[in-house]
Motif scaffolding. Structure first.
Motif, PDB file in Angstrom:
ATOM      1  N   MET A 167      13.905  16.718   3.866  1.00 55.39           N
ATOM      2  CA  MET A 167      14.713  15.960   2.908  1.00 55.39           C
ATOM      3  C   MET A 167      14.263  16.237   1.478  1.00 55.39           C
ATOM      4  SD  MET A 167      14.396  12.168   4.658  1.00 55.39           S
ATOM      5  CE  MET A 167      15.322  11.385   3.351  1.00 55.39           C
ATOM      6  N   GLN A 168      15.200  16.100   0.562  1.00 57.37           N
ATOM      7  CA  GLN A 168      14.852  16.037  -0.847  1.00 57.37           C
ATOM      8  C   GLN A 168      14.449  14.593  -1.142  1.00 57.37           C
ATOM      9  OE1 GLN A 168      14.730  18.520  -3.217  1.00 57.37           O
ATOM     10  NE2 GLN A 168      14.957  19.784  -1.378  1.00 57.37           N
ATOM     11  N   VAL A 205      15.850   7.720  -1.485  1.00 56.24           N
ATOM     12  CA  VAL A 205      15.879   6.627  -2.458  1.00 56.24           C
ATOM     13  C   VAL A 205      16.662   5.453  -1.889  1.00 56.24           C
ATOM     14  CG1 VAL A 205      16.693   5.906  -4.738  1.00 56.24           C
ATOM     15  CG2 VAL A 205      15.670   8.161  -4.452  1.00 56.24           C
ATOM     16  N   ARG A 206      16.075   4.290  -1.977  1.00 53.47           N
ATOM     17  CA  ARG A 206      16.764   3.070  -1.561  1.00 53.47           C
ATOM     18  C   ARG A 206      17.709   2.656  -2.680  1.00 53.47           C
ATOM     19  NH1 ARG A 206      17.218  -0.572   2.073  1.00 53.47           N
ATOM     20  NH2 ARG A 206      17.552  -2.763   1.603  1.00 53.47           N
ATOM     21  N   THR A 207      18.976   2.526  -2.362  1.00 50.95           N
ATOM     22  CA  THR A 207      19.958   2.129  -3.370  1.00 50.95           C
ATOM     23  C   THR A 207      20.345   0.660  -3.243  1.00 50.95           C
ATOM     24  OG1 THR A 207      21.759   2.929  -1.968  1.00 50.95           O
ATOM     25  CG2 THR A 207      20.895   4.450  -3.632  1.00 50.95           C
ATOM     26  N   GLN A 208      20.332   0.145  -2.019  1.00 43.78           N
ATOM     27  CA  GLN A 208      20.698  -1.250  -1.808  1.00 43.78           C
ATOM     28  C   GLN A 208      19.628  -2.160  -2.401  1.00 43.78           C
ATOM     29  OE1 GLN A 208      21.253  -2.299   2.289  1.00 43.78           O
ATOM     30  NE2 GLN A 208      22.111  -4.278   1.813  1.00 43.78           N
ATOM     31  N   GLY A 209      20.046  -3.051  -3.275  1.00 37.84           N
ATOM     32  CA  GLY A 209      19.107  -3.991  -3.877  1.00 37.84           C
ATOM     33  C   GLY A 209      18.237  -3.407  -4.968  1.00 37.84           C
ATOM     34  N   THR A 210      18.570  -2.204  -5.426  1.00 37.49           N
ATOM     35  CA  THR A 210      17.829  -1.584  -6.533  1.00 37.49           C
ATOM     36  C   THR A 210      18.822  -1.101  -7.588  1.00 37.49           C
ATOM     37  OG1 THR A 210      17.850   0.733  -5.786  1.00 37.49           O
ATOM     38  CG2 THR A 210      16.132  -0.707  -4.850  1.00 37.49           C
ATOM     39  N   ASP A 211      18.289  -0.667  -8.704  1.00 34.52           N
ATOM     40  CA  ASP A 211      19.126  -0.105  -9.765  1.00 34.52           C
ATOM     41  C   ASP A 211      19.024   1.422  -9.805  1.00 34.52           C
ATOM     42  OD1 ASP A 211      16.545   0.154 -10.723  1.00 34.52           O
ATOM     43  OD2 ASP A 211      16.972  -0.705 -12.689  1.00 34.52           O
ATOM     44  N   ASP A 241      15.836  15.129 -10.278  1.00 31.05           N
ATOM     45  CA  ASP A 241      15.004  16.139  -9.632  1.00 31.05           C
ATOM     46  C   ASP A 241      13.852  15.460  -8.897  1.00 31.05           C
ATOM     47  OD1 ASP A 241      12.366  16.267 -11.381  1.00 31.05           O
ATOM     48  OD2 ASP A 241      14.056  16.142 -12.789  1.00 31.05           O
ATOM     49  N   ALA A 242      13.214  16.213  -8.028  1.00 32.52           N
ATOM     50  CA  ALA A 242      12.180  15.669  -7.145  1.00 32.52           C
ATOM     51  C   ALA A 242      11.047  14.994  -7.913  1.00 32.52           C
ATOM     52  CB  ALA A 242      11.630  16.771  -6.234  1.00 32.52           C
ATOM     53  N   ASP A 243      10.571  15.611  -8.986  1.00 31.66           N
ATOM     54  CA  ASP A 243       9.465  15.015  -9.738  1.00 31.66           C
ATOM     55  C   ASP A 243       9.846  13.674 -10.335  1.00 31.66           C
ATOM     56  OD1 ASP A 243       7.543  16.990  -9.247  1.00 31.66           O
ATOM     57  OD2 ASP A 243       8.222  18.210 -10.937  1.00 31.66           O
ATOM     58  N   THR A 244      11.046  13.571 -10.874  1.00 34.68           N
ATOM     59  CA  THR A 244      11.508  12.321 -11.461  1.00 34.68           C
ATOM     60  C   THR A 244      11.624  11.235 -10.393  1.00 34.68           C
ATOM     61  OG1 THR A 244      12.680  13.509 -13.204  1.00 34.68           O
ATOM     62  CG2 THR A 244      13.379  11.238 -12.781  1.00 34.68           C
ATOM     63  N   VAL A 245      12.165  11.608  -9.242  1.00 33.54           N
ATOM     64  CA  VAL A 245      12.316  10.645  -8.142  1.00 33.54           C
ATOM     65  C   VAL A 245      10.956  10.157  -7.671  1.00 33.54           C
ATOM     66  CG1 VAL A 245      13.103  10.347  -5.763  1.00 33.54           C
ATOM     67  CG2 VAL A 245      14.545  11.565  -7.402  1.00 33.54           C
ATOM     68  N   HIS A 270       0.851  -1.188   0.000  1.00 37.31           N
ATOM     69  CA  HIS A 270       0.000   0.000   0.000  1.00 37.31           C
ATOM     70  C   HIS A 270       0.889   1.241   0.000  1.00 37.31           C
ATOM     71  CE1 HIS A 270      -3.240  -2.742   1.009  1.00 37.31           C
ATOM     72  NE2 HIS A 270      -2.492  -3.208   1.977  1.00 37.31           N
ATOM     73  N   PRO A 271       1.492   1.561  -1.146  1.00 34.32           N
ATOM     74  CA  PRO A 271       2.392   2.718  -1.165  1.00 34.32           C
ATOM     75  C   PRO A 271       1.643   4.016  -0.904  1.00 34.32           C
ATOM     76  CG  PRO A 271       2.195   1.729  -3.362  1.00 34.32           C
ATOM     77  CD  PRO A 271       1.389   0.893  -2.427  1.00 34.32           C
ATOM     78  N   PRO A 272       2.346   4.987  -0.305  1.00 42.73           N
ATOM     79  CA  PRO A 272       1.708   6.293  -0.119  1.00 42.73           C
ATOM     80  C   PRO A 272       1.455   6.935  -1.475  1.00 42.73           C
ATOM     81  CG  PRO A 272       4.047   6.399   0.413  1.00 42.73           C
ATOM     82  CD  PRO A 272       3.732   4.965   0.148  1.00 42.73           C
ATOM     83  N   SER A 273       0.507   7.831  -1.515  1.00 40.47           N
ATOM     84  CA  SER A 273       0.275   8.576  -2.758  1.00 40.47           C
ATOM     85  C   SER A 273       1.494   9.450  -3.041  1.00 40.47           C
ATOM     86  CB  SER A 273      -0.974   9.445  -2.632  1.00 40.47           C
ATOM     87  OG  SER A 273      -0.722  10.512  -1.730  1.00 40.47           O
ATOM     88  N   ARG A 274       1.592   9.911  -4.255  1.00 39.19           N
ATOM     89  CA  ARG A 274       2.702  10.793  -4.627  1.00 39.19           C
ATOM     90  C   ARG A 274       2.696  12.044  -3.748  1.00 39.19           C
ATOM     91  NH1 ARG A 274       4.650  14.693  -8.004  1.00 39.19           N
ATOM     92  NH2 ARG A 274       6.270  14.093  -9.484  1.00 39.19           N
ATOM     93  N   ASP A 275       1.514  12.616  -3.531  1.00 38.30           N
ATOM     94  CA  ASP A 275       1.409  13.815  -2.694  1.00 38.30           C
ATOM     95  C   ASP A 275       1.819  13.527  -1.253  1.00 38.30           C
ATOM     96  OD1 ASP A 275       0.567  15.374  -4.822  1.00 38.30           O
ATOM     97  OD2 ASP A 275      -1.558  15.251  -4.290  1.00 38.30           O
ATOM     98  N   LYS A 276       1.398  12.374  -0.733  1.00 36.72           N
ATOM     99  CA  LYS A 276       1.761  12.015   0.637  1.00 36.72           C
ATOM    100  C   LYS A 276       3.266  11.812   0.758  1.00 36.72           C
ATOM    101  CE  LYS A 276       1.131  10.909   4.934  1.00 36.72           C
ATOM    102  NZ  LYS A 276       0.708  11.915   5.920  1.00 36.72           N
ATOM    103  N   LEU A 277       3.856  11.140  -0.205  1.00 32.54           N
ATOM    104  CA  LEU A 277       5.296  10.906  -0.171  1.00 32.54           C
ATOM    105  C   LEU A 277       6.060  12.230  -0.234  1.00 32.54           C
ATOM    106  CD1 LEU A 277       7.260   8.558   0.040  1.00 32.54           C
ATOM    107  CD2 LEU A 277       7.282   8.440  -2.456  1.00 32.54           C
ATOM    108  N   ALA A 278       5.627  13.140  -1.091  1.00 31.05           N
ATOM    109  CA  ALA A 278       6.262  14.459  -1.169  1.00 31.05           C
ATOM    110  C   ALA A 278       6.141  15.192   0.162  1.00 31.05           C
ATOM    111  CB  ALA A 278       5.637  15.276  -2.301  1.00 31.05           C
TER     112      ALA A 278
END
Length: 114
Positions: free
Chosen positions: A53-54, A59-65, A75-79, A37-45
């Protein structure tokens, strides 16, 4: 006090933060398994904004690409778009209380908002 944790039960840091919340008297804990159940984009922002934080810092880097895809420098929108497409990119655990939001890595950071 109410505390919401965006949790991954497979993550030791997330389990430690959840245990810290549950062990405190007077805290009502809401657990959200963000991979289901991921948060909405607005909630995450809002969570990152309230944590000071930006989004790229969350961003999780371990175990991801994420690094290979350039998400850690984007930039924030892309992330945020990448996190919405693949919630595994959201570093955990994020904890929100009336006193603020923290990315609880290390889990002891939870004390700042309790």
């Amino acid at each position: 006090m109410k505390a919401t944790i965006w949790h991954n039960p497979n993550c030791s840091k997330s389990r430690m933060a959840l245990e810290a919340l549950r062990s405190r008297e007077g805290i009502e804990v809401e657990v959200i398994q963000y991979l289901r159940h991921p948060p909405s984009r607005d909630k995450l922002a809002q969570l990152y904004r309230d944590a000071g934080m930006q989004p790229r810092e969350g961003v999780r880097t371990q175990g991801t690409d994420a690094k290979e895809r350039g998400i850690t420098e984007a930039d924030a929108d892309t992330v945020l778009d990448a996190m919405m497409a693949d919630p595994k990119l959201i570093e955990r655990p994020l904890v929100e209380t009336a006193k603020g939001v923290r990315l609880c890595r290390p889990p002891e950071r939870i004390e700042e908002i309790l």
